[in-house]
Structure formats: structure tokens, C-alpha cells
Design an enzyme around this catalytic site. Sequence first.
Site, PDB file in Angstrom:
ATOM      1  N   ASP A   1       0.844  -1.192   0.000  1.00 17.45           N
ATOM      2  CA  ASP A   1       0.000   0.000   0.000  1.00 17.45           C
ATOM      3  C   ASP A   1       0.876   1.237   0.000  1.00 17.45           C
ATOM      4  O   ASP A   1       2.107   1.151   0.013  1.00 17.45           O
ATOM      5  CB  ASP A   1      -0.952   0.000   1.205  1.00 17.45           C
ATOM      6  CG  ASP A   1      -0.207  -0.017   2.539  1.00 17.45           C
ATOM      7  OD1 ASP A   1       1.050   0.029   2.536  1.00 17.45           O
ATOM      8  OD2 ASP A   1      -0.862  -0.075   3.588  1.00 17.45           O
TER       9      ASP A   1
ATOM     10  N   ASP B   1      -3.457   5.282   2.145  1.00 13.76           N
ATOM     11  CA  ASP B   1      -3.870   5.901   3.403  1.00 13.76           C
ATOM     12  C   ASP B   1      -3.387   7.343   3.415  1.00 13.76           C
ATOM     13  O   ASP B   1      -2.197   7.616   3.204  1.00 13.76           O
ATOM     14  CB  ASP B   1      -3.269   5.161   4.606  1.00 13.76           C
ATOM     15  CG  ASP B   1      -3.825   3.749   4.746  1.00 13.76           C
ATOM     16  OD1 ASP B   1      -4.906   3.474   4.189  1.00 13.76           O
ATOM     17  OD2 ASP B   1      -3.177   2.914   5.409  1.00 13.76           O
TER      18      ASP B   1
ATOM     19  N   ASP C   1       1.330   4.948   1.982  1.00 15.35           N
ATOM     20  CA  ASP C   1       0.987   5.760   3.156  1.00 15.35           C
ATOM     21  C   ASP C   1       1.517   7.178   2.955  1.00 15.35           C
ATOM     22  O   ASP C   1       2.719   7.372   2.723  1.00 15.35           O
ATOM     23  CB  ASP C   1       1.602   5.164   4.424  1.00 15.35           C
ATOM     24  CG  ASP C   1       1.096   3.754   4.710  1.00 15.35           C
ATOM     25  OD1 ASP C   1      -0.096   3.512   4.477  1.00 15.35           O
ATOM     26  OD2 ASP C   1       1.892   2.913   5.165  1.00 15.35           O
TER      27      ASP C   1
END
Length: 510
Positions: free
Chosen positions: A341, A434, A343
Amino acid sequence: MMSEIPVKKKRQCQPGPPLPANPEDHVCFPGVVLCLVEKRMGASRRAFLTALARRKGFCVEGANRSSLLYLPSERVTHVVSEGNSGEEVVEWMKRNGSRSVGAAGSGPALLDLSWFTESMSAGQPVEIKARHCLTVTVHEETLQGRCQVAAYACQRHTPLAHKNQQLTGALEAMAEESLFCGSEGRSLAFSRAASVLKSLPWTVRSLKDLSSLPGIGEHSRRIIQEVLEDGASAEVENVRQSERYQTMKHFTKIFGVGVKTAGRWYQEGLRTISDLQAHHAKLNNAQQAGLLHYRDLNSPVTCSEAEAIVQVVQKAVEQFLHGASVMLTGGFRRGKQTGHDVDLLITHPTEGQEVGLLSKVISWLDSQGFLLYHSTYRNTLQALEDEELSVSAATMDRFDRCFSIFRLSSMTWEHDCELNGSGGAHCRKAVRVDLVVTPYSQFPFALLGWTGSKNFERDLRRFCKREKKMVLNSHTLYHTEKKIFLSAASEEEIFQHLGLDFIPPEQRNA
């Protein structure tokens, strides 16, 4: 006309299968004494090769049929191994009582099985060539002379590439299985043992290498010993092949699905994504999105893809707050080339200007078609002096934040797809992103917390609590005895408050 080939004189020392009572009565090469290393070769295979060598007239030591003990003597001239390094053979011989292993250039020849097979085919010892030899690196330092390993990961330098991949992989599999079984303490024990091994600047070759290391429990030692001696741990392999482990691993890769939910599905008899769909499992919005984009979300995100997302978010942020910055954190900041992912931390040098920014950025990204799913959370921190914040290390993050699935369709990504011969329309990729907005005064703490690794951050908080009587989280550092908050303008200052040497991000891969 074919040239005549002289017929080889049949050697008298090549009888049939029956072995004489005393094998040495049948030796044709008295100057060659073989030792077959059982490690990785196995007892039955060594027995077979021993019988073969003796039929060919070779003297083989260490195969006493009346004893399982292996005691190689000073007479051994050739040590033959299969699937081991030179260092592993030396260590194995020492453990089995041999005193004939000396410095480089002394002692018996350490040989790969290829020399043995060629010699058996030739019916006599063949010339030893470089390709037959097992090399032994001469280590100047002794185990006692090696650097002492600190007890906490935040005191250790841990690079991405380390020398004990096979051992840490086995321990991390056990940590994951323990977590799947609800045993968090056991999982932490395996994780901490793996973390210690990752920081070592040398390769673990025997249990003696673990004698001065912290955090290596008995269960971890047993697994390490199995891997060192057999090349793999039967216990770990059984775990990896188990239906429960594979199913839990499969389900927890779905965005929005934790261990508890995955465990419930397993108890209900579900095993695959097809099972979830066929049984109409109840899914929340996040899980539905995770299931829909399962393949993309479980394919690696590259650095170039992460940077493309940073550029898109930076453009969105600049539209609403000039001078705000977007920082890529997580594994990419620690030097990883791929991740699961992305961030991002967002802040502005003027405290308070960041308030309300996230909702505007998310609305713009959504209107531009960048978001496939998003869930936002508002800042619940009323004041830095919040009593709950100051006494609890568990309160990790109360910033404005958004957990999203981003549709990567930047020019960079489309250009890469064109180079690969596929159209841009098919190159859109779902990526976990995120977004976290933090006040400037709390940014160093947030940056430290969101950079990771998980083991590094866990040990850093544990060090603060146990050794310094402080509480550290993504907002601040609080001294519980002096009852004061300690400000910091950088990560370096946080380390200074704690009396720790600064560990750069690329060395935090515990």
C-alpha cells in the site's frame, strides 16, 4: 575400420555386493580415507553410498554399523558432502568430535558430492579440481568478538537485505500462524526472534551463534536448529501446508478483513473467495470493495506507482492549501522497491491551516475518478494534554485520516502500459492508499510512527515505557514521572529525548 581400443584389465578389487568382515582388507587406495557427511544426505543414503564406495575399494570412516555415533578421526583425507556449504561441513564435523578441521589449507579436503560420483564412475579417486571444493570463509572475528546485540529493535540497525532470510522466513510463518490462532503473545515472541536475526551482520550457522542473542526463545531455537541441520523445519512446513493457515492467509488479504472475521468464516466452512460469494457472506462496504479489487490489491505496488500517487495527491492538496507538503512514508521510506500500500502524510508549516483540508482533497479526488472506495475519520484529539493520550501507548492515531482504494491512472502508469504493449484503459490499477493530515508540531511524531517497521515501532514504544518512563505515540512524547510533554522538531530530536542513537529510516526494517 574402427581403431582397436585396448580392453581395461579388470581390477581385482571390484567384487560383488557382499562386504568383507573387515572393510579395510579390501582397500585399494590406502592413502584415501573418505568421510560422508550425513547432514542433509540422510542416514539411508549415506549407508548406500558407503557400501558403494567400499565395493569400489575405498576406505570409508564413520559408518560403524554397531553404533549411530559418528566419530571422524585424524585419518580422514576427503570429506564428502551433499547440499551443504563449507562452513556447515566444518561446523558439523566439530559437533561430531573431529579434531582434524584446521585453518585454511590444513585438514581434510572438503568436497562436493560431484567428486564422489566422478570417482565412483572412474573406479578410482579422480583429481580434485576447483569445482569439487567447498570453500570456507575465514572469519577473523570469533563469536565472542562479535558486536553485542541490543535488546530492543530501536537500538539496532536493520537493513532491508540481511543474511538470515531462510531462518526469519520460518519464524515469521510461525508468528503469523500464532496470530491466526489468537495467540498474540506467542506471535510476538516469534516476531521478536526474527527481528533479532534480521539485524545480524553475520550468517547464523549453528546454535552456538545464538548464545549471546536476546529474544530467542526455546521454541524459536528448535525451529532454527531444524532449519540449520535439515534445510527446513518440519513444523513450519506442516503449518504452511495446513488448510487453516492457507485459508486464513487468503481471507486476511482481503481489504477490510481481520483475523477475527477470517476465523469466523473458516469456522463456518468457507475456504475460498468463491465460497464467500456462493454463500452470500455478509460483507461491509470496505470488504465488498476489497473483494471486488482483490487481485490488484494483492499485486505489488512499485516505487514509480507510489510516486505517481504522490504527485496526484500533491496536486490536489496544492489546489486548496498552498505550501502544504505530502510525504511518502511506510516501507517505501525504508527503502523498499515494492509494497502492499501507499501511506501519505500531509501537513502545513502554519499550524491550524491543515484543519478541514482532508475533506476537500478527498472530494476533489473522488470527483476526478481517482477513488474506488474511501472511508474518512475526523480528528478526535481535543487537545494535546488529553489525559487519555498522555497515559496510553495504545492511542496511536487520532488525526484526520482516510483509508482508500485509489485508481491509479496517472500519465506515468499509462506510459508504462504503452511500453508494455497494452492500452491505457486496461492499465488502471486499484491501490491501497492511506492519507493522514497532521498538525506541523506533531508531524515528526507522525512521521516516525508511520514509517515503521511494525516491530521497530513496537519495540520503540516498549523501550520508552520500560526504560525511560515515557509514552510515545504518533502525536507526542510524554514523560509519565515528570508529567510533561516533550516537543521535537524532527525525528532526530525524538531519539535524543530517549537517549538513543538515531536510526535512519532505511535501517528500521526490523
